[in-house]
Motif scaffolding. Structure first.
Motif, short mmCIF file in Angstrom:
data_model
loop_
_atom_site.label_atom_id
_atom_site.label_comp_id
_atom_site.label_asym_id
_atom_site.label_seq_id
_atom_site.Cartn_x
_atom_site.Cartn_y
_atom_site.Cartn_z
N CYS A 56 117.26 36.20 -27.41
CA CYS A 56 118.61 35.66 -27.56
C CYS A 56 118.98 34.88 -26.30
CB CYS A 56 119.60 36.79 -27.79
SG CYS A 56 121.31 36.24 -27.68
N SER A 105 121.82 34.06 -25.15
CA SER A 105 123.01 34.50 -24.41
C SER A 105 122.90 35.91 -23.86
CB SER A 105 124.28 34.30 -25.23
OG SER A 105 124.30 35.14 -26.32
N CYS A 106 122.19 36.85 -24.54
CA CYS A 106 122.15 38.20 -23.97
C CYS A 106 120.75 38.69 -23.65
CB CYS A 106 122.87 39.20 -24.88
SG CYS A 106 121.89 39.81 -26.25
N CYS A 126 121.94 37.04 -33.32
CA CYS A 126 121.55 38.13 -32.44
C CYS A 126 122.27 39.39 -32.88
CB CYS A 126 121.88 37.81 -30.99
SG CYS A 126 121.61 39.21 -29.90
N CYS A 130 124.78 40.61 -29.55
CA CYS A 130 125.96 39.90 -29.08
C CYS A 130 126.53 38.98 -30.16
CB CYS A 130 125.64 39.11 -27.81
SG CYS A 130 124.59 37.70 -28.10
N SER A 188 125.56 36.12 -31.18
CA SER A 188 125.44 34.66 -31.04
C SER A 188 124.36 34.13 -32.00
CB SER A 188 125.14 34.27 -29.60
OG SER A 188 123.84 34.65 -29.27
ZN LIG Z 1 122.35 38.28 -27.97
#
Ligand SMILES: [Zn+2]
Ligand SMILES: [Zn+2]
Length: 387
Positions: free
Chosen positions: A82, A84-85, A100, A103, A105
């Motif tokens: 992912c 973003s995380c 994801c 999170c 996203s």
């Molecule tokens: Zn994520």
């Protein structure tokens, strides 16, 4: 196991496509939590699964993890990280979009990477269906009377998703040598004089220190550690729902992953082992402190050595959900085996206000009664002094 099943299993391991077509119509088969078998999402055909518990042996750990592990324990997998995380999920090579699981996203055409990973030894198949997970959530919401009345209906559970989450379990035999000083309180009567020269006595606390030593032995069995940083990062009280019954873990069978998300560990075996050591050392320290006893202690030294260390890599089922209520985001988890729920829930403004007002009312009433009682005494005194 028949040769056809074995071939499917091999294919599921070696290709990254978490796919198994229905023999009847070719649509996707998925693992069904309520029936514990594979079912076709299109024609409804079912296929029974038989689970075994033969290969669930512990992996011994003595020194260097990399040199010890049998190469057959590893498997190459196509992974999506992912952006973003950082959570890593198994993915079909041609998946056009990915949400994801941690999170929320979304990534379009995610870039998958082939990664060499330790293959899970065991898996706990999902037992709780989506409907059952929603039902547990509603019941959990209902048990909080400070929750808004419309929460069970208004909370949007669209992103409730079932995920196999990676875990490490560790076994170890711990031996601790300890020594320290134990303090027991006793009281003595001390006499002296007060400011005006009168003799007074008072009690003074003293401590009797004695030195003690001993040993403590314990076997740590199946110490469970999440191997997912996403889980511990996004769900502060994840520990509360990890009441898994590990007796029901079966040999890893990729077919139970069909139709479900599966995260891949991002806390590796080294880091997991280090965490397990910290936990064991702390528990040993607590146990030795208990043995030393007394009202207070000083200079407790505990020397713990571990032997017969082993580990297992498991996938365990968890329902995750981030839901919004009146524009605010809340998270909750449901154990995919036991149905235990934990998470955050909104408080009703009006109910909290009512509780505060009620508290003020009680305090006010108490003050009134107290005043009243004292007021009464004053009046009586007045009466007494009147002729
Ligand atoms: Zn994520
Ligand atoms: Zn079918």
């Amino acid at each position: 196991m028949d040769p056809a099943t074995e071939a499917t299993l091999r294919q599921l391991r070696e290709t990254d496509l978490l796919r198994a077509p229905c023999p009847g119509c070719g649509a996707q088969l998925v693992f069904q939590a309520d029936t514990q078998q594979l079912g076709c999402t299109h024609c409804g055909a079912t296929q029974a699964l038989e689970f075994s518990q033969n290969r669930l042996k512990e992996n011994e750990l003595t020194g260097d993890i990399d040199q010890e592990l049998d190469p057959s324990r590893y498997v190459e997998q196509q992974l999506f990280s992912c952006p973003s995380c950082g959570a890593r999920t198994r993915v079909a090579a041609d998946a056009p979009t990915l949400n994801c699981g941690f999170c929320g996203s979304r990534a379009i055409n995610p870039e998958a990477q082939r990664t060499r990973l330790i293959e899970p030894a065991g898996v706990l198949p999902f037992r709780l269906s989506r409907e059952a997970a929603v039902e547990r959530f509603r019941r959990w919401i209902g048990t909080s009377w400070l929750a808004p009345n419309d929460l069970a209906k208004a909370a949007n559970l669209d992103n409730l998703h079932g995920m196999y989450v990676p875990f490490w379990t560790f076994d170890a035999e711990a031996h601790s040598d300890w020594d320290g000083e134990r303090g027991d309180y006793y009281y003595v009567t001390v006499s002296g004089t007060d400011g005006r020269g009168n003799r007074v006595t008072r009690q003074e606390r003293r401590t009797n220190w004695t030195h003690h030593s001993g040993t403590h032995d314990d076997f740590y069995d199946d110490l469970l550690l999440p191997a997912s940083r996403g889980l511990t990062r996004h769900h502060k009280n994840a520990e509360e729902v990890l009441d898994y019954d590990l007796q029901e873990v079966v040999d890893y069978d990729p077919r139970v992953l069909l139709g479900w998300e599966a995260e891949v560990y991002d806390l590796d075996l080294h880091a997991g082992r280090a965490q397990a050591h910290d936990i064991i050392r702390q528990r040993e320290r607590d146990a030795c402190s208990e043995l030393l006893g007394g009202d207070t202690q000083r200079d407790l030294r505990v020397d713990t050595s571990l032997s017969y260390e082993s580990f297992k890599h498991l996938l365990l089922p968890l329902w995750l959900c981030a839901y919004t209520y009146r524009g605010k985001l809340y998270h909750f988890l449901v154990n995919g085996q036991t149905g235990k729920v934990s998470g955050s829930r909104p408080l009703s403004f009006w109910k909290v206000l009512l509780l505060v007002l009620l508290g003020l009312l009680v305090a006010g009433a108490a003050l009134y009664i107290w005043n009243d009682a004292h007021g009464h005494t004053t009046v009586r005194t007045h009466f007494n002094y009147r002729p």
